[in-house]
Design an enzyme around this catalytic site. Structure first.
Site, PDB file in Angstrom:
ATOM      1  N   SER A 233      15.711  91.705  27.137  1.00  0.00           N
ATOM      2  CA  SER A 233      16.320  92.646  26.191  1.00  0.00           C
ATOM      3  C   SER A 233      15.425  93.859  26.057  1.00  0.00           C
ATOM      4  CB  SER A 233      16.451  91.999  24.813  1.00  0.00           C
ATOM      5  OG  SER A 233      15.173  91.885  24.213  1.00  0.00           O
ATOM      6  N   ASP A 234      15.988  94.997  25.687  1.00  0.00           N
ATOM      7  CA  ASP A 234      15.120  96.057  25.203  1.00  0.00           C
ATOM      8  C   ASP A 234      14.505  95.508  23.911  1.00  0.00           C
ATOM      9  OD1 ASP A 234      13.686  98.311  24.719  1.00  0.00           O
ATOM     10  OD2 ASP A 234      15.339  99.709  25.080  1.00  0.00           O
ATOM     11  N   TRP A 235      13.399  96.103  23.517  1.00  0.00           N
ATOM     12  CA  TRP A 235      12.611  95.511  22.432  1.00  0.00           C
ATOM     13  C   TRP A 235      13.396  95.507  21.109  1.00  0.00           C
ATOM     14  CZ3 TRP A 235      10.757  94.455  26.656  1.00  0.00           C
ATOM     15  CH2 TRP A 235       9.508  93.871  26.854  1.00  0.00           C
ATOM     16  N   GLY A 236      13.852  94.360  20.738  1.00  0.00           N
ATOM     17  CA  GLY A 236      14.615  94.234  19.495  1.00  0.00           C
ATOM     18  C   GLY A 236      16.114  94.326  19.690  1.00  0.00           C
ATOM     19  N   ALA A 237      16.571  94.358  20.926  1.00  0.00           N
ATOM     20  CA  ALA A 237      18.007  94.570  21.172  1.00  0.00           C
ATOM     21  C   ALA A 237      18.843  93.295  21.101  1.00  0.00           C
ATOM     22  CB  ALA A 237      18.215  95.234  22.530  1.00  0.00           C
TER      23      ALA A 237
END
Ligand code: BGC
Length: 759
Positions: A233-237
């Site tokens: 994931s993108d960071w926190g996605a």
């Protein structure tokens, strides 16, 4: 080869459900989860993409300034403008070596999102407005990186083309546009370079978050393109963790509270998430950990000085000489070494370089060149300097006083090299620019200086295009983008003619924001952004709509000139097997060694869907000595002629006339060949809802219709009617016609016609 710490399949069987769930998220910001009892170590994934941003242990998550020094290579804006796959492979190798030396297993990049609008705050991290160029460069970079035993993370999949509201916005986009514009760079990179990981984007596509988008991550990325690595994931996605695993997301980063992992375990226990699906995700995580071990066992070292030199070469190769008009009979650039003593350097950016963008890609460089020192060193003399204007966040000063001083210096100088650019606060990850302009104080300085000295060469530093309404005031403009830690020396090399400029625009420079494709559909409202321009992105928009631009896609001058001869294109095969061979001979007809970027475009002017006037399908950068020529050959396949059929939902080659052009930009075509291509049969089957004209024009349906008319009316043609009536009826579905009685054909006749046409 080191011995592997664990056996994948046996370990998978030994893991508890809770351990498996935990492995699908990180442990900390940059590390994956370890399971000590089974010998599963943690590995590090970190930014990316233009250098290694490995935070020192005491740094907090959002601390961008405290990481170990690493070579800050030119940003993707510069690398994209090199159009040089060989160079990108070497930069990739160097990035891989530095990651390996730092025990980083995955470097988070490259980013291949399409520059939909020049306002995107993160355009500096992306290569181009064109998917073929972006994809080829990314594939080369990834192959280079991964040759060092570390993994790349191709990002941000997909349709992350703005920073405004990036974490929530839903991109409202049609399938054909995704397939033709926003997917192909990912597709090319995945199929040609097999990145170890692909990072999903924050945004939603048509209301579904990318992180839990089964069609995106599973059907298309894995199923159609064969991605055999992991999806992170993108960071926190990753929001709904169980839905993300179900959709094809293997690793949610960064590390989360253990309770978030429980969501995954609970979903398996409740029967919401099949354990087999979780096992697949865990298998990919374990595979990534295993393939990282060899490099971790022997990190090695890298040669910082050699990497700095490579960064310098790349920065020079990506700077674009936009214009270079003669003054007193000779072009202003390169600076004549004999007269270089009369050069004045003006502009804060010469002394305080803007060399990288802001946000997660920020590198602490191993050394940093500035153009002023580099010019002085190469010329061997203290060239006079004036700051000319203030830059927010830079040294303090008074704009009026700085301008007065700069104009006085310019008045006495033989040539002025004027360094302008966007202040760092103007562009960054996380927000977009509101306009395309340089700051007013810089434009004021330019106008005042140009008024007292006709020999002004402007050097620009910015991560995405700026409008150049002032370009007519000066004879020369060199766009250097954000050139990395050696960008200053690279610019000096170009100004002094040590190297000839060879960068080409990977992004059109428009006159005005109002001319840009996304204008009116950017950045969206109430959480929705509509990609209303469809496939007409970048030069596809400007060229199709014949909008005048400041500098077209593919444009860039050098200190030499090139001739294109013997442009030829021939077709072999047809339909899905069609091949087009394109050949051209390029000659360096100027005085110095230089490189040309030969571009091959395809247009399909007779399509049943709106197609761009022309699209880049192949390119090559060739270095030539004065007088030297080289024959080039390109092979285009069916996909290069295809469009994504919105009804058939696949790529199709539609027969008819195609135009293959070879040129030095999308608007400087040096040869165009018309070709007749035999396509696939794309006619939809005839139904009751097919129109009268569709029946009449169909090779089978036409005679069937005539037979039916003859049976019913005694004539094989329609009754005489007024032209407007004939036109109206032609567009009516047969169903309406048979109900209305216009032609004498009734419902049963139509049923019989459909049966006859089908058989
Ligand atoms: C960015 C990614 C980056 C990640 C880790 C995110 O905010 O969008 O590109 O790799 O942070 O820093």
């Amino acid at each position: 080869m080191s011995t592997l710490p664990f056996d994948l399949e046996r370990t998978l069987q030994s893991l508890t459900l809770e351990e498996k769930a935990a492995l699908t998220s990180g442990h900390t910001t940059w590390y994956t989860e370890a399971v000590e009892r089974l010998g599963i170590p943690a590995i590090m994934l970190t930014d990316g993409p233009h250098g290694v941003r490995k935070q020192i242990p005491s740094a907090k998550a959002l601390d961008l300034d405290n990481s170990v020094p690493a070579t800050c290579f030119p940003t993707a804006a510069t690398l994209g403008s090199t159009w040089d796959v060989g160079l990108l492979a070497r930069v990739g190798e160097a990035l891989g070596r530095e990651a390996r030396a730092n025990e980083v297993s995955v470097l988070l990049g490259p980013g291949v999102n399409i520059k939909r609008t020049p306002l995107c705050g993160r355009n500096f991290e992306y290569f181009s407005e064109d998917p073929a160029l972006s994809g080829d460069l990314a594939a080369a970079l990834i192959n280079g990186m991964q040759s060092q035993g570390i993994g790349a993370s191709l990002k941000h999949f997909a349709a992350n083309n703005q920073e405004s509201d990036r974490m929530r916005v839903s991109v409202d986009v049609d399938e054909r546009t995704l397939r033709e514009i926003y997917f192909p760079a990912f597709e090319r990179a995945v199929t040609r370079a097999h990145p170890w990981t692909v990072m999903c984007s924050y945004n939603k596509i048509n209301d579904v978050f990318s992180s839990q988008n089964d069609r995106l991550l599973t059907e298309v990325l894995r199923g159609e393109w064969g991605h055999d690595g992991l999806v992170v994931s993108d960071w926190g996605a990753a929001h709904d963790r169980a839905a993300a695993v179900a959709g094809g997301l293997d690793l949610a980063m960064p590390g989360t509270k253990p309770s978030r992992d429980d969501e995954v375990a609970d979903a398996v226990r409740d029967g919401q998430l099949p354990e087999a699906v979780l096992n697949e995700a865990v298998r990919r995580v374990l595979h990534l950990v295993l393939r990282s071990q060899e490099a971790l066992a022997s990190p090695g070292e890298y040669d910082a000085a050699a990497h700095h030199e490579l960064a310098r070469e790349a920065a020079a190769a990506g700077a674009v000489l936009l214009k270079n008009d003669p003054v007193d009979g000779a072009p202003v650039l390169p600076l004549d070494r004999a007269h270089a003593v009369e050069v004045a350097v003006i502009g804060e950016f010469a002394r305080t370089p803007r060399y990288q963008g802001a946000g997660s890609s920020q590198i602490v460089p191993t050394q940093l060149d500035d153009a002023l020192s580099a010019l002085r060193e190469q010329v061997g003399r203290e060239l006079p300097f004036a700051a000319g204007f203030t830059v927010p966040g830079g040294p303090f000063g008074d704009d009026d006083a700085l301008l007065t001083e700069a104009v006085a210096l310019a008045r006495t100088a033989g040539t002025v090299v004027l360094f302008l650019g966007l202040p760092p606060v103007d562009e960054s990850e996380g927000f977009d620019r509101p306009h395309l302009d340089l700051p007013e104080n810089q434009v004021a300085a330019l106008e005042a200086i140009a008024a007292v000295n006709p020999r002004v060469a402007v050097v620009l530093s910015n991560g995405s295009v700026v409008a150049l309404p002032w370009a007519d005031c000066v004879p020369a403009v060199l766009e250097s983008w954000l050139g990395g830690q050696a960008g200053g020396a690279a610019v000096a090399d170009l100004l002094l003619g040590v190297r000839s400029p060879s960068g080409r625009l990977a992004e059109t420079i428009p006159h005005r924001l109002e001319d840009t494709p996304a204008f009116g559909n950017f950045p969206g409202e109430y959480g929705q952004v509509r990609y209303g321009e469809g496939v007409l992105v970048g030069y596809r928009w400007y060229d199709t709509r014949q909008i005048d631009v400041a500098f077209p896609f593919g444009h860039g001058l050098s200190y030499s000139t090139f001739d294109y001869d013997d442009v030829a294109a021939t077709v072999r095969g047809d339909g899905a097997d069609v091949v087009v061979d394109v050949t051209v001979t390029v000659q360096n007809t100027g005085p110095v060694a230089a490189a040309e970027v030969v571009q091959v475009y395809v247009g399909d002017p007779e399509a049943t869907v709106l197609r761009p006037a022309r699209e880049l399908k192949a390119f090559a950068k060739v270095g030539l000595a004065p007088g030297e020529s080289q024959a080039l050959a390109f092979t285009l396949g069916a996909r290069d002629l295809s469009f994504w059929h919105p009804v058939l939902r696949r790529w199709v080659v539609e027969g008819g006339r195609f135009v293959v052009s070879v040129g030095a930009s999308s608007r400087d075509l040096r040869g165009s060949i018309e070709l007749e291509v035999v396509g696939e049969d794309l006619r939809p089957p005839l139904t009751r809802w097919s129109t009268l004209s569709e029946w009449m024009d169909h090779p089978v349906g036409g005679p069937v219709l005539a037979d039916a008319l003859e049976r019913v009316t005694g004539s094989r043609t329609l009754p005489e009617m007024d032209f407007s009536m004939a036109g109206m009826i032609a567009q009516m579905p047969m169903r309406f016609i048979s109900l209305s009685g216009f032609t004498g054909l009734g419902q049963e006749d139509l049923d019989a016609m459909v049966d006859a046409a089908e058989s």
